[in-house]
Motif scaffolding. Sequence first.
Motif, PDB file in Angstrom:
ATOM      1  N   GLU A 107       0.819  -1.209   0.000  1.00  0.00           N
ATOM      2  CA  GLU A 107       0.000   0.000   0.000  1.00  0.00           C
ATOM      3  C   GLU A 107       0.855   1.262   0.000  1.00  0.00           C
ATOM      4  N   SER A 108       2.014   1.209   0.615  1.00  0.00           N
ATOM      5  CA  SER A 108       2.893   2.375   0.671  1.00  0.00           C
ATOM      6  C   SER A 108       3.518   2.696  -0.677  1.00  0.00           C
ATOM      7  N   GLY A 109       3.521   1.712  -1.591  1.00  0.00           N
ATOM      8  CA  GLY A 109       4.178   1.900  -2.873  1.00  0.00           C
ATOM      9  C   GLY A 109       5.685   1.767  -2.809  1.00  0.00           C
ATOM     10  N   ASN A 110       6.213   1.337  -1.679  1.00  0.00           N
ATOM     11  CA  ASN A 110       7.664   1.199  -1.505  1.00  0.00           C
ATOM     12  C   ASN A 110       7.983  -0.178  -0.933  1.00  0.00           C
ATOM     13  N   PRO A 111       8.269  -1.158  -1.785  1.00  0.00           N
ATOM     14  CA  PRO A 111       8.606  -2.496  -1.285  1.00  0.00           C
ATOM     15  C   PRO A 111       9.798  -2.456  -0.346  1.00  0.00           C
ATOM     16  N   LYS A 112       9.708  -3.226   0.739  1.00  0.00           N
ATOM     17  CA  LYS A 112      10.803  -3.254   1.712  1.00  0.00           C
ATOM     18  C   LYS A 112      11.981  -4.078   1.207  1.00  0.00           C
ATOM     19  N   GLU A 113      11.698  -5.076   0.364  1.00  0.00           N
ATOM     20  CA  GLU A 113      12.763  -5.937  -0.122  1.00  0.00           C
ATOM     21  C   GLU A 113      13.671  -5.176  -1.082  1.00  0.00           C
ATOM     22  N   ARG A 114      14.976  -5.332  -0.897  1.00  0.00           N
ATOM     23  CA  ARG A 114      15.953  -4.723  -1.794  1.00  0.00           C
ATOM     24  C   ARG A 114      16.995  -5.776  -2.139  1.00  0.00           C
ATOM     25  N   PRO A 115      17.041  -6.309  -3.332  1.00  0.00           N
ATOM     26  CA  PRO A 115      16.168  -5.914  -4.443  1.00  0.00           C
ATOM     27  C   PRO A 115      14.778  -6.532  -4.327  1.00  0.00           C
ATOM     28  N   TRP A 116      13.820  -5.921  -4.995  1.00  0.00           N
ATOM     29  CA  TRP A 116      12.454  -6.442  -4.993  1.00  0.00           C
ATOM     30  C   TRP A 116      12.369  -7.710  -5.835  1.00  0.00           C
ATOM     31  N   PHE A 117      13.162  -7.770  -6.920  1.00  0.00           N
ATOM     32  CA  PHE A 117      13.216  -8.967  -7.757  1.00  0.00           C
ATOM     33  C   PHE A 117      14.531  -8.963  -8.514  1.00  0.00           C
ATOM     34  N   ILE A 118      14.858 -10.115  -9.096  1.00  0.00           N
ATOM     35  CA  ILE A 118      16.085 -10.292  -9.870  1.00  0.00           C
ATOM     36  C   ILE A 118      15.722 -10.840 -11.242  1.00  0.00           C
ATOM     37  N   LEU A 119      16.314 -10.256 -12.290  1.00  0.00           N
ATOM     38  CA  LEU A 119      16.111 -10.722 -13.654  1.00  0.00           C
ATOM     39  C   LEU A 119      17.413 -11.298 -14.197  1.00  0.00           C
ATOM     40  N   LYS A 120      17.282 -12.223 -15.132  1.00  0.00           N
ATOM     41  CA  LYS A 120      18.456 -12.776 -15.807  1.00  0.00           C
ATOM     42  C   LYS A 120      18.806 -11.896 -16.995  1.00  0.00           C
ATOM     43  N   GLU A 121      20.094 -11.674 -17.219  1.00  0.00           N
ATOM     44  CA  GLU A 121      20.518 -10.873 -18.364  1.00  0.00           C
ATOM     45  C   GLU A 121      20.109 -11.545 -19.677  1.00  0.00           C
ATOM     46  N   GLY A 122      19.721 -10.742 -20.653  1.00  0.00           N
ATOM     47  CA  GLY A 122      19.390 -11.246 -21.983  1.00  0.00           C
ATOM     48  C   GLY A 122      18.119 -12.071 -22.063  1.00  0.00           C
ATOM     49  N   CYS A 123      17.273 -12.037 -21.027  1.00  0.00           N
ATOM     50  CA  CYS A 123      16.067 -12.869 -21.047  1.00  0.00           C
ATOM     51  C   CYS A 123      14.889 -12.087 -21.638  1.00  0.00           C
ATOM     52  N   LYS A 124      13.965 -12.817 -22.250  1.00  0.00           N
ATOM     53  CA  LYS A 124      12.718 -12.237 -22.737  1.00  0.00           C
ATOM     54  C   LYS A 124      11.647 -12.435 -21.662  1.00  0.00           C
ATOM     55  N   TYR A 125      10.872 -11.404 -21.406  1.00  0.00           N
ATOM     56  CA  TYR A 125       9.841 -11.481 -20.382  1.00  0.00           C
ATOM     57  C   TYR A 125       8.794 -10.406 -20.661  1.00  0.00           C
ATOM     58  N   HIS A 126       7.672 -10.505 -19.977  1.00  0.00           N
ATOM     59  CA  HIS A 126       6.704  -9.406 -20.004  1.00  0.00           C
ATOM     60  C   HIS A 126       6.060  -9.276 -18.633  1.00  0.00           C
ATOM     61  N   LEU A 127       5.482  -8.114 -18.396  1.00  0.00           N
ATOM     62  CA  LEU A 127       4.839  -7.811 -17.123  1.00  0.00           C
ATOM     63  C   LEU A 127       3.339  -7.978 -17.238  1.00  0.00           C
ATOM     64  N   ARG A 128       2.728  -8.435 -16.152  1.00  0.00           N
ATOM     65  CA  ARG A 128       1.272  -8.539 -16.079  1.00  0.00           C
ATOM     66  C   ARG A 128       0.814  -7.846 -14.795  1.00  0.00           C
ATOM     67  N   PHE A 129      -0.087  -6.885 -14.938  1.00  0.00           N
ATOM     68  CA  PHE A 129      -0.624  -6.167 -13.792  1.00  0.00           C
ATOM     69  C   PHE A 129      -2.047  -6.636 -13.505  1.00  0.00           C
ATOM     70  N   SER A 130      -2.362  -6.801 -12.231  1.00  0.00           N
ATOM     71  CA  SER A 130      -3.731  -7.065 -11.788  1.00  0.00           C
ATOM     72  C   SER A 130      -4.290  -5.751 -11.240  1.00  0.00           C
ATOM     73  N   ILE A 131      -5.373  -5.259 -11.870  1.00  0.00           N
ATOM     74  CA  ILE A 131      -5.900  -3.928 -11.570  1.00  0.00           C
ATOM     75  C   ILE A 131      -7.362  -4.025 -11.175  1.00  0.00           C
ATOM     76  N   LYS A 132      -7.706  -3.493 -10.003  1.00  0.00           N
ATOM     77  CA  LYS A 132      -9.089  -3.515  -9.517  1.00  0.00           C
ATOM     78  C   LYS A 132      -9.677  -2.117  -9.634  1.00  0.00           C
ATOM     79  N   ILE A 133     -10.855  -2.018 -10.276  1.00  0.00           N
ATOM     80  CA  ILE A 133     -11.538  -0.740 -10.472  1.00  0.00           C
ATOM     81  C   ILE A 133     -12.867  -0.772  -9.727  1.00  0.00           C
ATOM     82  N   ASN A 134     -13.086   0.229  -8.874  1.00  0.00           N
ATOM     83  CA  ASN A 134     -14.355   0.361  -8.150  1.00  0.00           C
ATOM     84  C   ASN A 134     -14.940   1.754  -8.369  1.00  0.00           C
ATOM     85  N   ASN A 135     -16.235   1.873  -8.128  1.00  0.00           N
ATOM     86  CA  ASN A 135     -16.984   3.140  -8.026  1.00  0.00           C
ATOM     87  C   ASN A 135     -17.297   3.819  -9.346  1.00  0.00           C
ATOM     88  N   ASP A 136     -16.302   4.044 -10.194  1.00  0.00           N
ATOM     89  CA  ASP A 136     -16.551   4.837 -11.397  1.00  0.00           C
ATOM     90  C   ASP A 136     -15.579   4.429 -12.491  1.00  0.00           C
TER      91      ASP A 136
END
Length: 219
Positions: A107-136
């Motif tokens: 909720e703070s928008g600031n992950p405590k883990e450093r690093p938050w994640f690790i990627l492999k050099e030269g790898c292909k990947y994509h991001l997927r976001f889960s987004i919840k919309i309420n009210n309007d």
Amino acid sequence: MRFLVLSDCETKMGDDDKDSEHDDMSDSSCNATEDEDEIRIQLGPKMSIREHFEKDKDDESLRRWKEQLLGGLDAAHVQEHEEADVKILSLTIVSDGRPDIVLEIPESGNPKERPWFILKEGCKYHLRFSIKINNDIVCGLRYTNTVWKTGIKVEHWKEMLGTFSPQPEPYEHEMPEETTPSGMFARGSYSAKTKFVDDDNNCHLELNYAFEIHKEWAN
């Protein structure tokens, strides 16, 4: 995250050659910066979902378009003039041949883990976001991402996600495929700032985090 792949000589540049438009990562403001060069447009008056249904209700084609946009949402159960509540629930890193990396968004928008994640050099990947919309309806939700390495900005990327209506289940939005840079100078630690901002210039999330690129995936 897309990267500008640095050559060896670019990575070794001196202080005088660093990007003069580098943003201060300590700035936690959700307002757009000059670096983002956003083009502002004048929007019409904001209307609630109920008002949208009532407007031009005798126009059959508009009525069907609104029903399609709202996905069968019952406007009678939506609060009048309630602001859209947009929550980015999780970020998933998807790369073929290995388990997905699912990261819950704090909720703070600031992950405590450093690093938050690790990627492999030269790898292909994509991001997927889960987004919840309420009210309007949220109009023109866009994603911006800026990445720094040793104080040098190596990426600034924008992506329009679209317009979303409220619904009980989260939306799953997949980003285009990317490739991490490779080589000795590409490995190491990075800092990043990600924002989700709509057409009304409402910042729904500002995420500040660190990640690393290694020669191999983390165990």
